[in-house]
Design a protein around this motif. Structure first.
Motif, PDB file in Angstrom:
ATOM      1  N   ALA A  22       0.840  -1.206   0.000  1.00 37.65           N
ATOM      2  CA  ALA A  22       0.000   0.000   0.000  1.00 37.65           C
ATOM      3  C   ALA A  22       0.872   1.251   0.000  1.00 37.65           C
ATOM      4  CB  ALA A  22      -0.931  -0.002   1.208  1.00 37.65           C
ATOM      5  N   SER A  23       1.926   1.233   0.772  1.00 37.66           N
ATOM      6  CA  SER A  23       2.831   2.379   0.825  1.00 37.66           C
ATOM      7  C   SER A  23       3.508   2.617  -0.522  1.00 37.66           C
ATOM      8  CB  SER A  23       3.883   2.160   1.910  1.00 37.66           C
ATOM      9  OG  SER A  23       4.802   3.230   1.926  1.00 37.66           O
ATOM     10  N   PHE A  25       2.395   1.689  -3.434  1.00 31.57           N
ATOM     11  CA  PHE A  25       1.349   2.125  -4.364  1.00 31.57           C
ATOM     12  C   PHE A  25       1.067   3.609  -4.170  1.00 31.57           C
ATOM     13  CE2 PHE A  25      -3.092   2.558  -5.740  1.00 31.57           C
ATOM     14  CZ  PHE A  25      -3.045   1.933  -6.975  1.00 31.57           C
ATOM     15  N   GLN A  26       0.961   4.055  -2.922  1.00 30.91           N
ATOM     16  CA  GLN A  26       0.690   5.461  -2.643  1.00 30.91           C
ATOM     17  C   GLN A  26       1.843   6.357  -3.065  1.00 30.91           C
ATOM     18  OE1 GLN A  26      -0.371   5.246   1.516  1.00 30.91           O
ATOM     19  NE2 GLN A  26      -2.550   5.330   1.033  1.00 30.91           N
ATOM     20  N   GLU A  29       1.643   7.875  -6.574  1.00 32.68           N
ATOM     21  CA  GLU A  29       0.612   8.851  -6.940  1.00 32.68           C
ATOM     22  C   GLU A  29       1.198  10.143  -7.491  1.00 32.68           C
ATOM     23  OE1 GLU A  29      -3.452  10.882  -5.246  1.00 32.68           O
ATOM     24  OE2 GLU A  29      -2.018  10.087  -3.796  1.00 32.68           O
ATOM     25  N   LYS A  73      -3.367   7.028 -15.315  1.00 29.04           N
ATOM     26  CA  LYS A  73      -3.802   7.779 -14.131  1.00 29.04           C
ATOM     27  C   LYS A  73      -5.210   7.353 -13.716  1.00 29.04           C
ATOM     28  CE  LYS A  73      -4.570  12.493 -12.497  1.00 29.04           C
ATOM     29  NZ  LYS A  73      -4.505  13.922 -12.870  1.00 29.04           N
ATOM     30  N   TYR A  76      -4.961   3.968 -12.155  1.00 30.94           N
ATOM     31  CA  TYR A  76      -4.362   4.074 -10.819  1.00 30.94           C
ATOM     32  C   TYR A  76      -5.445   4.412  -9.798  1.00 30.94           C
ATOM     33  CZ  TYR A  76      -1.707   5.823  -6.871  1.00 30.94           C
ATOM     34  OH  TYR A  76      -1.232   6.024  -5.609  1.00 30.94           O
ATOM     35  N   TYR A  77      -6.242   5.451 -10.083  1.00 25.47           N
ATOM     36  CA  TYR A  77      -7.269   5.858  -9.133  1.00 25.47           C
ATOM     37  C   TYR A  77      -8.403   4.838  -9.040  1.00 25.47           C
ATOM     38  CZ  TYR A  77      -5.016  10.252  -8.131  1.00 25.47           C
ATOM     39  OH  TYR A  77      -4.126  11.191  -7.693  1.00 25.47           O
ATOM     40  N   HIS A  79      -8.004   1.586  -9.263  1.00 28.99           N
ATOM     41  CA  HIS A  79      -7.461   0.551  -8.371  1.00 28.99           C
ATOM     42  C   HIS A  79      -7.404   1.058  -6.939  1.00 28.99           C
ATOM     43  CE1 HIS A  79      -6.329  -2.741 -11.037  1.00 28.99           C
ATOM     44  NE2 HIS A  79      -6.073  -1.811 -11.942  1.00 28.99           N
ATOM     45  N   TYR A  80      -7.075   2.314  -6.779  1.00 30.71           N
ATOM     46  CA  TYR A  80      -7.006   2.908  -5.438  1.00 30.71           C
ATOM     47  C   TYR A  80      -8.374   2.848  -4.757  1.00 30.71           C
ATOM     48  CZ  TYR A  80      -5.934   6.304  -1.772  1.00 30.71           C
ATOM     49  OH  TYR A  80      -5.757   6.922  -0.568  1.00 30.71           O
ATOM     50  N   ARG A  81      -9.431   3.088  -5.536  1.00 35.79           N
ATOM     51  CA  ARG A  81     -10.799   3.047  -4.997  1.00 35.79           C
ATOM     52  C   ARG A  81     -11.360   1.625  -4.977  1.00 35.79           C
ATOM     53  NH1 ARG A  81     -10.946   7.540  -8.460  1.00 35.79           N
ATOM     54  NH2 ARG A  81     -11.992   6.294 -10.038  1.00 35.79           N
ATOM     55  N   GLN A  84     -11.014  -1.434  -9.952  1.00 36.58           N
ATOM     56  CA  GLN A  84     -10.295  -2.207 -10.979  1.00 36.58           C
ATOM     57  C   GLN A  84     -11.088  -2.207 -12.230  1.00 36.58           C
ATOM     58  OE1 GLN A  84     -10.430  -4.677  -8.002  1.00 36.58           O
ATOM     59  NE2 GLN A  84      -8.428  -4.264  -7.238  1.00 36.58           N
TER      60      GLN A  84
END
Length: 84
Positions: A22-23, A25-26, A29, A73, A76-77, A79-81, A84
């Motif tokens: 997670a770190s 991945f963040q 950003e 981009k 990415y967001y 997947h973040y939410r 997928q």
């Protein structure tokens, strides 16, 4: 269990923990957003210029790269939410 190759020291490499993943991945950003913004700027600059001064392949490459990076981009967001 997943067997990873030995490192140069001969130790097994453990898969990352959820927190490490997670770190990492963040941390991407800012880089993803910076890249998307610069690609958009390049496309805008090219769009505002006399495009006949550039080969068609260059124009295509700039606009296609811009689209691809914008899609990255968005992915990415998503997947973040968790979309997928």
């Amino acid at each position: 269990m997943l067997q990873l190759p030995h490192t140069e020291t001969g130790a097994n490499v453990a898969p990352p923990t959820t927190e490490e993943f997670a770190s990492a991945f963040q941390e991407l950003e800012d880089k993803v957003c910076d890249c998307a913004n610069m690609a958009k700027i390049a496309a805008q600059l090219l769009s505002g210029s006399d495009r006949r001064q550039y080969p068609d392949e260059v124009v295509f490459a700039v606009f296609h790269a811009c689209n691809m990076i914008q899609d990255l981009k968005k992915a990415y967001y998503a997947h973040y939410r968790g979309e997928q």
